[in-house]
Design a protein around this motif. Structure first.
Motif, PDB file in Angstrom:
ATOM      1  N   GLN A 133       0.833  -1.208   0.000  1.00  0.00           N
ATOM      2  CA  GLN A 133       0.000   0.000   0.000  1.00  0.00           C
ATOM      3  C   GLN A 133       0.869   1.261   0.000  1.00  0.00           C
ATOM      4  O   GLN A 133       0.511   2.274  -0.589  1.00  0.00           O
ATOM      5  CB  GLN A 133      -0.979   0.011   1.185  1.00  0.00           C
ATOM      6  N   MET A 173      -1.909  -0.796 -10.914  1.00  0.00           N
ATOM      7  CA  MET A 173      -3.029  -0.233 -10.145  1.00  0.00           C
ATOM      8  C   MET A 173      -3.096   1.286 -10.262  1.00  0.00           C
ATOM      9  O   MET A 173      -4.153   1.887 -10.084  1.00  0.00           O
ATOM     10  CB  MET A 173      -2.910  -0.601  -8.658  1.00  0.00           C
TER      11      MET A 173
ATOM     12  N   LEU B 130      -7.956  -8.502   4.053  1.00  0.00           N
ATOM     13  CA  LEU B 130      -7.351  -7.341   3.392  1.00  0.00           C
ATOM     14  C   LEU B 130      -6.995  -6.369   4.514  1.00  0.00           C
ATOM     15  O   LEU B 130      -7.095  -6.729   5.679  1.00  0.00           O
ATOM     16  CB  LEU B 130      -8.342  -6.733   2.394  1.00  0.00           C
ATOM     17  N   SER B 135     -10.294   0.189   2.571  1.00  0.00           N
ATOM     18  CA  SER B 135      -9.490  -0.230   1.423  1.00  0.00           C
ATOM     19  C   SER B 135     -10.042  -1.533   0.849  1.00  0.00           C
ATOM     20  O   SER B 135      -9.907  -1.812  -0.343  1.00  0.00           O
ATOM     21  CB  SER B 135      -8.018  -0.374   1.809  1.00  0.00           C
ATOM     22  N   GLU B 139     -11.020  -2.706  -3.041  1.00  0.00           N
ATOM     23  CA  GLU B 139     -10.673  -3.979  -3.690  1.00  0.00           C
ATOM     24  C   GLU B 139     -11.930  -4.672  -4.202  1.00  0.00           C
ATOM     25  O   GLU B 139     -11.909  -5.326  -5.253  1.00  0.00           O
ATOM     26  CB  GLU B 139      -9.916  -4.893  -2.720  1.00  0.00           C
ATOM     27  N   PRO B 295      -8.997 -10.753  -4.702  1.00  0.00           N
ATOM     28  CA  PRO B 295      -7.628 -10.404  -4.345  1.00  0.00           C
ATOM     29  C   PRO B 295      -7.230 -11.040  -3.013  1.00  0.00           C
ATOM     30  O   PRO B 295      -8.098 -11.493  -2.261  1.00  0.00           O
ATOM     31  CB  PRO B 295      -7.701  -8.881  -4.205  1.00  0.00           C
ATOM     32  N   SER B 329      -4.363  -7.774  -7.696  1.00  0.00           N
ATOM     33  CA  SER B 329      -4.112  -6.635  -6.821  1.00  0.00           C
ATOM     34  C   SER B 329      -2.632  -6.647  -6.495  1.00  0.00           C
ATOM     35  O   SER B 329      -1.956  -7.656  -6.694  1.00  0.00           O
ATOM     36  CB  SER B 329      -4.925  -6.778  -5.533  1.00  0.00           C
ATOM     37  N   ILE B 331      -1.727  -6.448  -3.493  1.00  0.00           N
ATOM     38  CA  ILE B 331      -1.679  -6.850  -2.076  1.00  0.00           C
ATOM     39  C   ILE B 331      -0.773  -8.059  -1.899  1.00  0.00           C
ATOM     40  O   ILE B 331      -0.750  -8.964  -2.724  1.00  0.00           O
ATOM     41  CB  ILE B 331      -3.084  -7.102  -1.493  1.00  0.00           C
TER      42      ILE B 331
END
Lengths: 485, 452
Positions: A133, A173, B130, B135, B139, B295, B329, B331
């Motif tokens: 992030q 992204m 997540l 956030s 997603e 994700p 993603s 992530i």
């Protein structure tokens, strides 16, 4: 056994919740749940015993040497946890007025300032909740910077081929296309290829330094100049900040944006996969774009910076203040280390890595980049073992588990075949490093004399090697049948 | 030296094996003029005693105001066992379970967590978490755009009754991918998202509709009608839910004829302390057919070489370390430790315990609203069914009233006027199961004194 298999209908832990509640009369039936959720019905002792026994099926820093490259699995001092979990901090509502927040905000303000100082950046936001992030916030700020200048033609982010997978995923992204830059055999970025790739379409370059190959990028100044001359920005992936803490600062190398993985360099726990923190720092020209919230100080009173103060901010990454409890842990760690402790982190992490690399080379292992000093981590390649003995890096990794060591990172970076990326961290003593080296030597001997032994490992853990193909084909992602009407 | 165990003798031995004279030589590839000589602005190191003194005074300085504030973070009781077990070193200091055989504790726990979340939401599958609810909603929006193959649109209907900070966060995260978040107005008398309000998009191609249950004002939406409306026009439904409320309320998997497609929200009410806003976690569940668009990490059950059950990370081909720029993603890790706490929390409370907590929150809020609404100058704005929050309107500016309450050590609620100009003088209040009758009376008396 799963917790669900301990369940007995009608059993419950009566004192953990209000003892009774009246039936709900003022909500229409159509909005209410028809049947209770199929959660386990167990006693407190069953829960405590079950999860304690599950915990014992984990390797962890507290129980094992855990040299997982690029993850910085250093000791997590317990004072950080105890002090972050003081009742005053735990019970603070995130929207509590500033008069009930000065203690917490003081910690955040000082953490922002300390992170600026150790990285050489002009401002820091603690908002991002993980490294990935933080990367998102960083690249979004790069985009906001170009957009604010009405420089809309920059559509491309450059990423070295050795980069973490999060780098290209993040660029996507943020609406960018990704161009990979090759790495030379000596571990440095191919500057000629970089020069050929940059242009008016370049938004920036994302770089980890030291790189994921475990060496310092020697041409960093030339790289920075190349990117800046083309009007691009330079992004520092802080995954490997542990290697240079207190020795050299990303800001001084020319980076415009960085994220710092506080769960690596500043020793907040990895928690079985998070929560982390990916605080972001920027050079002066990117200050207006930092994500919210941040803490400022007016006349000795701390207050939150909001959209009103920072109209060009890229916005919010979470509902509140990121992973606030993680930030408190990092703050405590930095105060414990102090100015005299910071550079020791890099020095002893680097000493440990170079010592291990030297010893392993002397014992016949092949280092991926043998002629340079390692940073805080290094790579050995087992390609000859794979070719001649048909024993792979994965086999070595699994056998290490039997010998009481968590495996290093395997098969990353993708450039080096059959690789182990080894990061011992500064908190390990020499005897732990020696034990790991002897374990690798033992496995090498086993691979030569009895390769099947290594290929069948592990033997001593709760399960043997697991069938990942079956897991992906016959998906079993939740226990029991799903109650559906 | 803090957290560095080396003795002088060991350092000498190690340097001689490496073949350098001093540690600094290991940094000789760094251009000399870029090296720094110390960090003058960092304070000197503290001992554990000194830092304990500092942190204790700062924690104490933040006081313990009586909390009637919700708005996305809730003051719930957390059983003592939850964090005692969670902070065991084997959970606290392990990492993402890359070596499955050495991480069966974490992996099985995540599988149990996924099972509990699917039970609570009545959805087919859950990921391993997540970062947080806000956030996580972003997603979910990105996922819905990928998953809705019937729709060519990248438009998402976002009712104003969704938490405004979630809307902002969502926008900050999805804005670079040509996704449009289209605002749907609220009904001013009920605070709800109505079918009338959706009418303008009746004939438009829409990728998904977000439905918040309860909505930001604490009111309960007509989830069946909204879900059916979306499905009839080929839009997916993203359910944004408070997981604790699901012990009482109809789960997203049972909304309308087909159930929601994606359910997400913040896991904080299930075992995470308010802790200034984090760490919490975002949960995400979906219907089976969308699992490859989900994700984050997912744990699956499989067999080992001896046919014993075991757990692994699965469907990794979705993820950034494999797919790189084409991943679902960026992530990487999530909020593992908070998920650990939450799993233990749900196991301890069980279905009845959670239902009692949820019902008790509801009753306390009903009781709070009754008592406050009886005061001159206080009005309940949105009637209709609610979970554990409500909107009250004062006869003077909310900021003024809240500041006066804060001076009496009461967090009276969330000031709605800045995010909702039409709700001037309005606040959002919440009374969880933690608030006693006495505390509710204390609030009522203090408010009465301020307003009269």
């Amino acid at each position: 056994m799963l917790i669900f298999e301990h369940s007995t209908k009608g059993r419950s832990t009566k004192i953990q919740a209000p003892t009774s509640a009246d039936a709900i009369k003022d909500i229409p039936q159509a909005l209410l749940r028809a049947t209770p959720a199929a959660l386990p019905e167990v006693s407190e002792m069953q829960v405590v015993r079950h999860y304690t026994s599950l915990s014992q099926k984990n390797f962890s820093i507290d129980t094992h040497f855990y040299p997982l490259g690029s993850c910085t699995m250093k000791h997590n001092p317990r004072a950080c946890n105890t002090l972050a979990m003081l009742p005053g901090f735990l019970s603070r509502h995130p929207l509590a007025p500033e008069q009930y927040s000065q203690g917490f905000m003081a910690c955040m303000y000082e953490l922002q300032a300390m992170l600026c100082d150790v990285t050489g950046m002009a401002g820091f936001s603690l908002a991002p909740m993980a490294g990935a992030q933080g990367e998102f916030a960083g690249v979004a700020m790069m985009r906001a910077y170009h957009d604010a200048r009405e420089d809309f033609g920059r559509k491309e982010i450059l990423v070295p081929d050795a980069a973490h997978g999060t780098n290209p995923a993040t660029a996507t992204m943020c609406g960018y296309t990704v161009k990979e830059i090759p790495t030379l055999d000596n571990g440095d970025v191919d500057v000629a290829a970089l020069k050929a790739a940059v242009g008016p379409q370049t938004a920036g370059l994302m770089l980890t330094n030291p790189s994921t190959l475990g060496v310092f990028e020697r041409n960093i100044e030339e790289i920075a100049a190349t990117i800046h001359k083309a009007g691009g920005l330079l992004y520092y992936d802080g995954a490997n900040l542990n290697a240079i803490l207190g020795k050299i600062r990303p800001g001084d190398m020319g980076f415009d944006v960085i994220h710092s993985n506080l769960h690596k360099t500043f020793s907040t726990p990895h928690g079985g996969g998070g929560p982390g923190s990916g605080a972001v720092g920027v050079s002066k020209r990117l200050l207006p774009f930092l994500p919210l919230p941040m803490v400022t100080k007016d006349n000795d009173v701390y207050r939150w910076l909001t959209e009103k103060d920072c109209p060009q901010s890229i916005g919010r990454m979470s509902a509140f203040m990121g992973n606030a409890g993680v930030l408190l842990r990092a703050y405590v760690y930095m105060r414990l280390l102090g100015r005299e402790g910071m550079h020791r982190v890099a020095e002893f992490a680097t000493l440990n890595a170079n010592y291990m690399m030297a010893q392993l080379k002397a014992r016949g292992f092949e280092a991926a980049i043998p002629d340079r000093h390692a940073s805080h981590e290094f790579i050995i390649t087992l390609k000859s073992q794979a070719k001649e003995l048909h024993v792979s890096a994965m086999d070595f990794a699994k056998r290490l588990l039997d010998l009481g060591y968590h495996a290093p990172t395997t098969y990353f970076p993708l450039l080096v075949p059959e690789c182990l990326l080894i990061e011992p961290t500064e908190s390990e003593a020499k005897e732990a490093l020696d034990g790991f080296i002897e374990a690798l030597v033992q496995i090498q001997q086993e691979a030569e004399t009895n390769p099947e032994l290594v290929k069948g490992a592990p033997y001593t853990l709760p399960v043997k090697r697991l069938d990942e193909v079956r897991a992906a084909k016959q998906l079993d992602l939740a226990w029991g049948s799903i109650p559906r009407t | 030296m803090p957290f560095v165990p080396h003795t002088e003798e060991e350092i000498r031995d190690m340097l001689s094996i490496i073949g350098v004279d001093k540690i600094d030589n290991l940094f000789d590839e760094i251009p000399a003029h870029l090296k720094i000589d110390g960090l003058a602005n960092i304070p000197e190191g503290m001992t554990e005693m000194e830092i304990t003194r500092l942190m204790s005074s700062r924690a104490a300085a933040d006081g313990h105001p009586l909390c009637f504030m919700g708005a996305g973070a809730y003051d719930h009781h957390i059983p003592a066992a939850v964090w005692q077990i969670t902070t065991r070193g084997e959970f606290y200091t392990s990492y993402t379970p890359y070596q499955a055989e050495a991480s069966q504790g974490t992996l099985q726990l995540i599988y149990e967590y996924q099972s509990m979340m699917t039970a609570l939401t009545a959805m087919d599958v859950s990921n391993a978490s997540l970062y947080d609810g806000a956030s996580g909603l972003a997603e979910a929006v990105l996922m819905a755009v990928r998953a809705n193959r019937k729709s060519k649109s990248r438009r998402i209907l976002m009712p104003r009754s969704v938490n405004p900070v979630y809307q902002k966060t969502c926008n900050a995260i999805v804005c670079h991918q040509d996704i449009e978040l289209v605002t749907v107005d609220i009904d001013t008398s009920t605070g709800l998202t109505t079918l009338d309000a959706l009418q303008p998009w009746q004939d438009d191609d829409i990728a998904a509709l977000v439905i918040s249950q309860p909505n930001f004002f604490g009111n309960l939406e007509d989830v069946d009608a909204l879900t059916n409306w979306a499905h009839e026009k080929g839009a997916l439904v993203i359910a944004l839910v408070n997981p604790l409320s699901l012990a009482l309320l109809k789960p997203p998997g049972e909304w309308g004829e087909q159930g929601a497609d994606i359910a997400c929200g913040d896991g904080q009410p299930l075992g995470a302390p308010m802790s200034s806003g984090g760490p919490y976690y975002g949960f995400m569940c979906c219907q089976k057919q969308h699992v490859r668009q989900m994700p984050g990490r997912i744990v699956g059950c499989t067999l080992d070489q001896d046919d014993r059950e075991g757990f692994v990370l699965t469907l990794q081909a979705r993820e950034q370390h494999i797919r790189r720029s084409k991943a679902t993603s960026n992530i990487c890790t999530n909020q593992g430790l908070v998920v650990t706490a939450s799993t233990i929390h749900m196991a301890l409370l069980g279905p009845q315990g959670l239902a009692r907590v949820a019902a008790s929150c509801h009753q306390n809020t009903v009781s709070l609203v009754e008592k406050l609404a009886a005061i001159n100058g206080v009005e309940v704005i949105f009637d209709g069914a609610r979970f554990h929050e409500a909107v009250l309107k004062f006869n003077k500016p909310a900021a003024e009233v809240l500041a006066a309450l804060a001076d009496k050590n009461i967090l009276g609620g969330y000031d709605l006027s800045s995010e909702f100009p039409e709700l001037d003088n309005c606040i959002l209040v919440c009374a969880t199961e933690m608030r006693s009758d006495d505390e509710i009376n204390t609030y009522a008396q203090a408010l009465e004194a301020i307003l009269c």
